[in-house]
Design an enzyme around this catalytic site. Structure first.
Site, PDB file in Angstrom:
ATOM      1  N   LYS A  50      12.363  73.800  28.503  1.00 29.73           N
ATOM      2  CA  LYS A  50      12.194  74.838  29.733  1.00 29.73           C
ATOM      3  C   LYS A  50      10.917  76.066  28.875  1.00 29.73           C
ATOM      4  O   LYS A  50      10.787  77.541  29.394  1.00 29.73           O
ATOM      5  CB  LYS A  50      13.524  75.623  29.800  1.00 29.73           C
ATOM      6  CG  LYS A  50      14.470  74.822  30.138  1.00 29.73           C
ATOM      7  CD  LYS A  50      15.760  76.161  30.989  1.00 29.73           C
ATOM      8  CE  LYS A  50      16.969  75.121  30.547  1.00 29.73           C
ATOM      9  NZ  LYS A  50      18.381  76.010  30.100  1.00 29.73           N
ATOM     10  N   HIS A  51      10.063  74.716  28.575  1.00 21.38           N
ATOM     11  CA  HIS A  51       8.768  75.939  28.723  1.00 21.38           C
ATOM     12  C   HIS A  51       7.522  75.017  28.179  1.00 21.38           C
ATOM     13  O   HIS A  51       8.180  73.825  28.057  1.00 21.38           O
ATOM     14  CB  HIS A  51       8.856  76.606  27.218  1.00 21.38           C
ATOM     15  CG  HIS A  51       8.997  76.074  25.851  1.00 21.38           C
ATOM     16  ND1 HIS A  51      10.495  76.011  25.054  1.00 21.38           N
ATOM     17  CD2 HIS A  51       8.283  75.350  25.493  1.00 21.38           C
ATOM     18  CE1 HIS A  51      10.339  75.172  24.447  1.00 21.38           C
ATOM     19  NE2 HIS A  51       8.983  74.981  24.047  1.00 21.38           N
TER      20      HIS A  51
END
Ligand code: T46
Length: 138
Positions: A50-51
């Site tokens: 999630k980055h």
């Protein structure tokens, strides 16, 4: 093939003793190696990642078991890649949003990275990532 990820097939040195894959800088690995880390013991439905990274390039290898990556270039292209073999490497360029999940119990991931660990290189907001990706492509 596209600009933000590539699936690499590594040569296997196999004989009656088993199998071996060798990875060399500027041969199988297209950058200077500055860091190696590994991940294991993640529950099936956990979503890691999630980055995106501003500058970091990486090669991700699932040396045992399997897991699934969702990759996004911030410009409307989203791809799913399943890693389930130690002779496959997932090359990720900089500026790729990544989420990975569906970890098998025996999943072990090794990551070869082009830079040391810098928190400042992480983009953790998807909106910020998309805005930056659009700016860079303009
Ligand atoms: C990526 C995916 C595939 C360190 O102290 N040094 C390191 O080199 C790394 C990678 C992490 N950490 C610490 C930071 C956190 O406290 O380890 C903890 C877990 O890291 P993170 O939540 O970033 O782990 P993932 O699995 O979400 O992401 C990692 C990498 O950070 C990332 O670059 O692309 O694996």
């Amino acid at each position: 093939m596209n600009g933000f990820y590539r699936l690499l097939n590594f040569g296997i040195h196999g004989d009656h003793n088993g199998s071996l894959v060798a990875l060399e800088r500027h041969n199988e690995i297209p950058f200077d190696i500055q860091r190696v880390y590994y991940i294991w013991g993640t529950k099936f439905n956990v979503i890691r990642g999630k980055h995106a990274h501003v500058n970091l390039e990486q090669i991700i290898i699932c040396v045992s078991g399997s897991c699934e990556f969702t990759l996004d270039n911030g410009l409307g292209v989203r791809k799913k890649v399943i890693l389930n073999s130690p002779d496959k490497g997932l090359y990720l360029a900089s500026m790729v949003w990544r989420e990975f999940t569906n970890f098998s119990e025996d999943c072990v991931i090794i990551v070869i990275a082009s830079l040391p660990y810098f928190e400042d290189d992480y983009i953790r907001s998807y909106t910020e990532f998309v805005n930056k990706a659009k700016k860079l492509s303009a």
